[in-house]
Design a protein around this motif. Structure first.
Motif, short mmCIF file in Angstrom:
data_model
loop_
_atom_site.label_atom_id
_atom_site.label_comp_id
_atom_site.label_asym_id
_atom_site.label_seq_id
_atom_site.Cartn_x
_atom_site.Cartn_y
_atom_site.Cartn_z
N TRP A 109 1.14 -1.41 0.30
CA TRP A 109 -0.03 0.04 0.86
C TRP A 109 0.61 1.00 0.33
CZ3 TRP A 109 -4.14 -0.81 4.30
CH2 TRP A 109 -4.99 -2.02 3.46
N LYS A 110 2.20 1.07 0.87
CA LYS A 110 3.13 2.49 0.78
C LYS A 110 3.10 2.74 -0.49
CE LYS A 110 4.06 2.82 5.28
NZ LYS A 110 5.16 1.65 6.48
N GLU A 111 3.73 1.67 -1.42
CA GLU A 111 4.78 1.36 -2.59
C GLU A 111 3.26 2.06 -2.98
OE1 GLU A 111 5.25 -2.15 -4.37
OE2 GLU A 111 7.12 -2.49 -2.20
N ASP A 112 2.21 2.10 -2.96
CA ASP A 112 0.86 2.38 -4.17
C ASP A 112 1.13 3.63 -4.00
OD1 ASP A 112 -0.24 0.56 -5.62
OD2 ASP A 112 -1.89 0.40 -4.15
N ASN A 113 1.35 4.30 -2.34
CA ASN A 113 1.62 5.73 -2.33
C ASN A 113 2.04 6.32 -3.30
OD1 ASN A 113 -0.73 4.88 -0.82
ND2 ASN A 113 0.08 5.32 1.19
N VAL A 114 3.23 6.06 -3.30
CA VAL A 114 4.75 6.55 -3.49
C VAL A 114 3.86 7.15 -5.42
CG1 VAL A 114 7.37 6.17 -4.61
CG2 VAL A 114 6.25 6.06 -2.21
N LYS A 115 3.95 6.06 -5.98
CA LYS A 115 3.53 5.68 -7.79
C LYS A 115 3.24 6.59 -8.03
CE LYS A 115 0.64 2.70 -8.74
NZ LYS A 115 0.87 0.88 -9.18
N ILE A 116 1.31 6.75 -6.79
CA ILE A 116 0.60 7.98 -6.97
C ILE A 116 1.26 8.99 -6.96
CG2 ILE A 116 -0.58 7.91 -4.81
CD1 ILE A 116 -3.01 7.26 -8.36
N VAL A 117 2.18 9.53 -5.78
CA VAL A 117 2.15 10.23 -6.00
C VAL A 117 3.14 10.96 -7.21
CG1 VAL A 117 4.18 11.82 -4.71
CG2 VAL A 117 2.80 11.01 -3.02
N ARG A 118 4.39 10.03 -8.09
CA ARG A 118 4.45 10.03 -8.91
C ARG A 118 4.04 10.51 -10.18
NH1 ARG A 118 10.01 6.85 -9.52
NH2 ARG A 118 10.67 9.00 -10.51
N SER A 119 2.93 9.91 -10.31
CA SER A 119 2.39 9.76 -11.40
C SER A 119 1.29 11.79 -11.79
CB SER A 119 0.53 9.23 -11.18
OG SER A 119 1.12 7.71 -10.95
N GLY A 120 1.44 12.24 -10.72
CA GLY A 120 0.99 13.52 -10.72
C GLY A 120 0.28 14.63 -9.67
N PHE A 121 -0.07 13.21 -9.06
CA PHE A 121 -1.17 13.59 -8.43
C PHE A 121 -1.05 14.80 -6.92
CE2 PHE A 121 -5.36 10.13 -8.62
CZ PHE A 121 -5.99 11.24 -8.06
N PRO A 122 -2.05 15.58 -7.23
CA PRO A 122 -1.40 16.80 -6.01
C PRO A 122 -1.35 16.35 -4.33
CG PRO A 122 -3.40 17.52 -7.18
CD PRO A 122 -3.03 16.19 -7.65
N MET A 123 -0.32 15.88 -3.94
CA MET A 123 -0.48 15.39 -2.36
C MET A 123 -1.41 15.84 -1.56
SD MET A 123 1.96 13.83 -1.25
CE MET A 123 1.49 12.91 -0.10
N LEU A 202 -2.26 -0.01 -12.96
CA LEU A 202 -0.81 -0.44 -13.13
C LEU A 202 -0.01 -0.73 -11.82
CD1 LEU A 202 1.26 -0.79 -14.91
CD2 LEU A 202 2.47 1.30 -13.98
N TRP A 203 0.17 -2.49 -11.67
CA TRP A 203 0.42 -2.93 -10.18
C TRP A 203 1.87 -3.11 -10.27
CZ3 TRP A 203 -3.35 -4.53 -6.74
CH2 TRP A 203 -4.61 -4.75 -5.96
N ASN A 204 2.25 -2.65 -8.74
CA ASN A 204 3.50 -2.50 -8.28
C ASN A 204 3.86 -3.99 -9.15
OD1 ASN A 204 4.23 0.29 -7.69
ND2 ASN A 204 3.29 -0.48 -5.86
N GLU A 205 5.36 -4.32 -8.69
CA GLU A 205 5.43 -5.55 -8.78
C GLU A 205 5.02 -6.47 -10.65
OE1 GLU A 205 5.14 -7.91 -5.81
OE2 GLU A 205 5.62 -6.26 -4.43
#
Ligand SMILES: [Zn+2]
Length: 326
Positions: A109-123, A202-205
């Motif tokens: 879940w934490k990795e997902d949060n990082v990915k969504i931030v790097r997608s450009g979602f406002p924090m 897009l799934w991590n891993e």
């Protein structure tokens, strides 16, 4: 109210309060010595009541019932730990077990949060969403870890039927459909839905979730399915639906590519905001946050697939992923 589909196979509609999917189809196979529940609903009192009442009406003894999950999503798996009686099995695909509980789930879940931030979602939007993410609140008990792994080709016998596991990765990392050859019947989970398009994120891993999904559609198209039993809503013409889903993703890939061509260096969030979505909102800004989350994930899976096809380039060097057409 359970509905008998064929002898010993029933559908129990499980309400998904506040969710646009509205209902989960929980399927139950009643056997003399043991029964099976395929997918359960959220960890939520409304789901629990509907499922327990349905089982009671069918006179199914929960003490002699196993649970088979098509995939990890909480609307399918949430109730499994509390329904599982001592000595009974809860089956899910081997690759999805780490997503189900404890530290391995929290880390993902934490990795997902990082990915969504790097997608450009406002924090600030993400923070607000994560404090009340319903799919996470209604997920299976994090302390339950007693899952039995399912691999492609495994066979399960209940109620006089044999169900063969067919790995269909895409919607989730290792989604499973279950094929009953004698009846030409397939439980399709969320791999094939008929009046809604399954969400592909897009799934991590996973290198290319959309690529996996398209391959998995082609894979099950080869089965002579006469009756498809989906995880949500109604059934329909199986092969026609697969053709439609394949065409749909082709169109979406083109649309995605067009947006990237118009603005090189776009973030996933920017591309998603310019795509068309089948939702009753006048503008991207008006989208409810949960829908934006799905839209960005869906868009990301398409961008990654375009990247794998050599149609776009992704710059991973900065804080945000930025896509440019090749
Ligand atoms: Zn799902």
């Amino acid at each position: 109210m359970p509905e008998e589909i064929i002898k010993n196979v029933f559908r129990i509609p499980v309400p998904l309060a506040g969710n646009p999917l509205k209902l989960l189809n929980s399927y139950v196979i009643k056997g003399e010595d043991k029964s099976l529940i395929i997918d359960t609903g959220f960890k939520h009192p409304d789901c629990r009541d509907a499922l327990i009442n349905g089982l009671r009406e069918l006179k199914i003894d929960i003490e002699k019932t196993d649970i088979l999950l098509t995939h990890l999503h909480s609307d399918h798996s949430g109730l499994a730990p509390e329904l599982a009686m001592p000595g009974r099995k809860v089956y899910i695909s081997r690759a999805e077990i780490p997503w189900m509980f404890g530290e391995s789930r929290t880390a993902r879940w934490k990795e997902d949060n990082v990915k969504i931030v790097r997608s450009g979602f406002p924090m600030e939007v993400i923070r607000a969403h994560l404090t009340k993410a319903p799919s996470r609140d209604m997920s299976p008990d994090p302390n339950f870890s007693d899952y039995s792994p399912v691999d492609n080709g495994d066979v399960f016998s209940y109620g006089g039927y044999e169900l063969e596991a067919v790995a269909t990765p895409g919607h989730t990392p290792e989604h499973m459909c279950f094929w009953v050859e004698s009846e030409k019947l397939m439980f399709t989970g969320d791999h094939v839905l008929f009046d809604i398009t399954p969400n592909i994120t897009l799934w991590n891993e996973v290198e290319d979730s959309l690529g996996d999904y398209l391959e998995s559609l082609k894979k099950i198209d080869k089965y002579d399915v006469r009756l498809a039993l989906p995880g949500h809503r109604e059934t329909g013409d199986f092969h026609a639906r697969i053709a439609k889903l394949l065409a749909h993703h082709d169109e979406r890939l083109e649309e995605c590519l067009q947006v990237v061509r118009e603005k090189p260096g776009s973030t996933v969030f920017e591309v998603a905001g310019k795509m068309k979505w089948n939702i009753r909102c006048s503008s991207w800004e008006d989208f409810p946050i949960g829908q934006k989350w799905f839209a960005v994930g869906e868009c990301h899976s398409h961008l990654r697939h375009l990247e794998k096809l050599g149609r776009v380039h992704c710059d991973y060097s900065g804080e945000l992923f930025r896509y440019t057409a090749i």
